[in-house]
Each structure stands twice: as structure tokens, then as C-alpha cells.
Design a protein around this motif. Structure first.
Motif, PDB file in Angstrom:
ATOM      1  N   THR A 111      20.191 -11.263  21.653  1.00 56.71           N
ATOM      2  CA  THR A 111      19.098 -10.625  22.369  1.00 56.71           C
ATOM      3  C   THR A 111      17.847 -10.571  21.508  1.00 56.71           C
ATOM      4  O   THR A 111      17.923 -10.485  20.289  1.00 56.71           O
ATOM      5  N   ARG A 112      16.713 -10.620  22.176  1.00 59.35           N
ATOM      6  CA  ARG A 112      15.438 -10.473  21.460  1.00 59.35           C
ATOM      7  C   ARG A 112      14.936  -9.040  21.536  1.00 59.35           C
ATOM      8  O   ARG A 112      13.953  -8.689  20.900  1.00 59.35           O
ATOM      9  N   ARG A 113      15.606  -8.199  22.336  1.00 62.22           N
ATOM     10  CA  ARG A 113      15.147  -6.827  22.546  1.00 62.22           C
ATOM     11  C   ARG A 113      15.551  -5.884  21.423  1.00 62.22           C
ATOM     12  O   ARG A 113      15.029  -4.776  21.331  1.00 62.22           O
ATOM     13  N   VAL A 114      16.481  -6.301  20.589  1.00 57.48           N
ATOM     14  CA  VAL A 114      16.962  -5.454  19.500  1.00 57.48           C
ATOM     15  C   VAL A 114      16.891  -6.247  18.209  1.00 57.48           C
ATOM     16  O   VAL A 114      17.257  -7.422  18.176  1.00 57.48           O
ATOM     17  N   THR A 115      16.428  -5.590  17.162  1.00 56.77           N
ATOM     18  CA  THR A 115      16.404  -6.250  15.857  1.00 56.77           C
ATOM     19  C   THR A 115      17.540  -5.706  15.001  1.00 56.77           C
ATOM     20  O   THR A 115      17.910  -4.531  15.108  1.00 56.77           O
ATOM     21  N   ARG A 116      18.084  -6.565  14.180  1.00 57.42           N
ATOM     22  CA  ARG A 116      19.157  -6.166  13.256  1.00 57.42           C
ATOM     23  C   ARG A 116      18.536  -5.313  12.144  1.00 57.42           C
ATOM     24  O   ARG A 116      17.511  -5.673  11.572  1.00 57.42           O
ATOM     25  N   PRO A 117      19.141  -4.167  11.834  1.00 50.29           N
ATOM     26  CA  PRO A 117      18.617  -3.348  10.732  1.00 50.29           C
ATOM     27  C   PRO A 117      18.652  -4.123   9.417  1.00 50.29           C
ATOM     28  O   PRO A 117      19.554  -4.927   9.188  1.00 50.29           O
ATOM     29  N   SER A 118      17.672  -3.871   8.566  1.00 48.69           N
ATOM     30  CA  SER A 118      17.641  -4.551   7.279  1.00 48.69           C
ATOM     31  C   SER A 118      18.838  -4.102   6.438  1.00 48.69           C
ATOM     32  O   SER A 118      19.394  -3.021   6.655  1.00 48.69           O
ATOM     33  N   PRO A 119      19.240  -4.922   5.472  1.00 43.90           N
ATOM     34  CA  PRO A 119      20.436  -4.603   4.674  1.00 43.90           C
ATOM     35  C   PRO A 119      20.355  -3.276   3.924  1.00 43.90           C
ATOM     36  O   PRO A 119      21.370  -2.661   3.649  1.00 43.90           O
ATOM     37  N   HIS A 120      19.149  -2.822   3.604  1.00 45.10           N
ATOM     38  CA  HIS A 120      19.005  -1.602   2.806  1.00 45.10           C
ATOM     39  C   HIS A 120      18.648  -0.384   3.640  1.00 45.10           C
ATOM     40  O   HIS A 120      18.551   0.713   3.085  1.00 45.10           O
TER      41      HIS A 120
ATOM     42  N   LEU B 230      18.615   6.088  14.868  1.00 38.10           N
ATOM     43  CA  LEU B 230      20.067   6.001  14.756  1.00 38.10           C
ATOM     44  C   LEU B 230      20.556   6.691  13.487  1.00 38.10           C
ATOM     45  O   LEU B 230      19.876   6.660  12.455  1.00 38.10           O
ATOM     46  N   ASP B 231      21.745   7.282  13.570  1.00 41.13           N
ATOM     47  CA  ASP B 231      22.331   7.867  12.371  1.00 41.13           C
ATOM     48  C   ASP B 231      22.885   6.744  11.495  1.00 41.13           C
ATOM     49  O   ASP B 231      22.864   5.575  11.879  1.00 41.13           O
ATOM     50  N   GLU B 232      23.352   7.079  10.314  1.00 41.09           N
ATOM     51  CA  GLU B 232      23.778   6.059   9.348  1.00 41.09           C
ATOM     52  C   GLU B 232      24.947   5.222   9.848  1.00 41.09           C
ATOM     53  O   GLU B 232      24.957   4.001   9.683  1.00 41.09           O
ATOM     54  N   SER B 233      25.927   5.849  10.481  1.00 39.68           N
ATOM     55  CA  SER B 233      27.088   5.080  10.946  1.00 39.68           C
ATOM     56  C   SER B 233      26.719   4.152  12.095  1.00 39.68           C
ATOM     57  O   SER B 233      27.214   3.025  12.171  1.00 39.68           O
ATOM     58  N   SER B 234      25.829   4.583  12.986  1.00 36.52           N
ATOM     59  CA  SER B 234      25.401   3.710  14.083  1.00 36.52           C
ATOM     60  C   SER B 234      24.502   2.590  13.578  1.00 36.52           C
ATOM     61  O   SER B 234      24.560   1.470  14.088  1.00 36.52           O
ATOM     62  N   THR B 235      23.695   2.876  12.569  1.00 38.03           N
ATOM     63  CA  THR B 235      22.870   1.833  11.964  1.00 38.03           C
ATOM     64  C   THR B 235      23.754   0.754  11.356  1.00 38.03           C
ATOM     65  O   THR B 235      23.521  -0.446  11.542  1.00 38.03           O
ATOM     66  N   GLU B 236      24.802   1.174  10.662  1.00 39.45           N
ATOM     67  CA  GLU B 236      25.735   0.215  10.058  1.00 39.45           C
ATOM     68  C   GLU B 236      26.483  -0.568  11.140  1.00 39.45           C
ATOM     69  O   GLU B 236      26.672  -1.783  11.018  1.00 39.45           O
ATOM     70  N   ALA B 237      26.873   0.107  12.223  1.00 38.71           N
ATOM     71  CA  ALA B 237      27.573  -0.581  13.316  1.00 38.71           C
ATOM     72  C   ALA B 237      26.669  -1.627  13.966  1.00 38.71           C
ATOM     73  O   ALA B 237      27.110  -2.747  14.264  1.00 38.71           O
TER      74      ALA B 237
ATOM     75  N   ARG C  50      24.143  -3.144  12.512  1.00 37.30           N
ATOM     76  CA  ARG C  50      23.937  -4.188  11.513  1.00 37.30           C
ATOM     77  C   ARG C  50      25.079  -5.205  11.536  1.00 37.30           C
ATOM     78  O   ARG C  50      24.875  -6.401  11.381  1.00 37.30           O
ATOM     79  N   ARG C  51      26.300  -4.755  11.758  1.00 39.51           N
ATOM     80  CA  ARG C  51      27.480  -5.615  11.727  1.00 39.51           C
ATOM     81  C   ARG C  51      27.809  -6.261  13.074  1.00 39.51           C
ATOM     82  O   ARG C  51      28.669  -7.127  13.145  1.00 39.51           O
TER      83      ARG C  51
END
Length: 108
Positions: free
Chosen positions: A78-87, A61-68, A70-71
């Protein structure tokens, strides 16, 4: 009392059915019509995978999609997707079916 009517027949050209896009590693893509819905419309770059079929690719994912992602509170449902780490600036999704990827090379 009959009026003569002129009828014009126009032939409509046939069109071929759209073909599936060939998605290969290194393309910018948008995730479409995918579940879980928290992944819908995210963008990233396809990554080469080893030992997997060509019907699934990893997507960085690009930075903006990673942030989206995360939020997005739907990630917790869901268990199929993990939330990106804060950093994390970018998040890797594994094994996304190519049927849910649309090339987005012209997206801004």
C-alpha cells in the motif's frame, strides 16, 4: 383427549441502539475494521490536530504496535501507510477516521 397447556408470555425489554463513541485527543485507541489491513488491531493514543474535522484524528502508535507495523510485509502493498524507520519507537498515523477507532483505555 386434549391436554391443557399453559403458556407463559414474558415481555422482552427493549434496548436502545448503541451510540457511537466520542473519540477525543488523548485517548488510548485500537484501530478496527480498517483498510489497509496492516493497521487492524494496532493501538495508540489519539493526538490533537489543527485545521481538520473532528471525524479524523492522528494516532501515535505505541511501541509494540510500531514494531508490529515495521515487521508487517503488507505495508509494502500500500502507498497509504509508510513503514516506521528502524530507530523509531513510536509512529504517527495521520487522519485516521474516528469510525475506525475504538477506545482501548482498559487494554493492557
Amino acid at each position: 383427549m386434549s391436554d391443557a397447556s399453559n403458556v407463559t408470555i414474558v415481555e422482552i425489554p427493549t434496548t436502545t441502539a448503541p451510540t457511537a463513541q466520542t473519540i477525543t485527543p488523548g485517548h488510548r485507541v485500537r484501530l478496527i475494521s480498517i483498510t489497509p489491513v496492516c493497521l487492524a488491531n494496532l493501538t495508540g493514543t489519539t493526538q490533537a490536530t489543527t485545521g481538520r474535522s473532528t471525524e479524523r484524528l492522528d494516532v501515535l502508535l505505541d511501541e509494540s504496535s510500531t514494531e508490529a507495523l515495521r515487521r508487517d510485509d503488507r505495508v509494502d502493498n500500500t502507498r497509504r501507510v509508510t513503514r516506521p524507520s528502524p530507530h523509531a519507537k513510536r509512529h504517527l498515523l495521520h487522519g485516521i477516521p474516528t469510525a475506525y477507532l475504538l477506545t482501548a483505555d482498559n487494554d493492557s
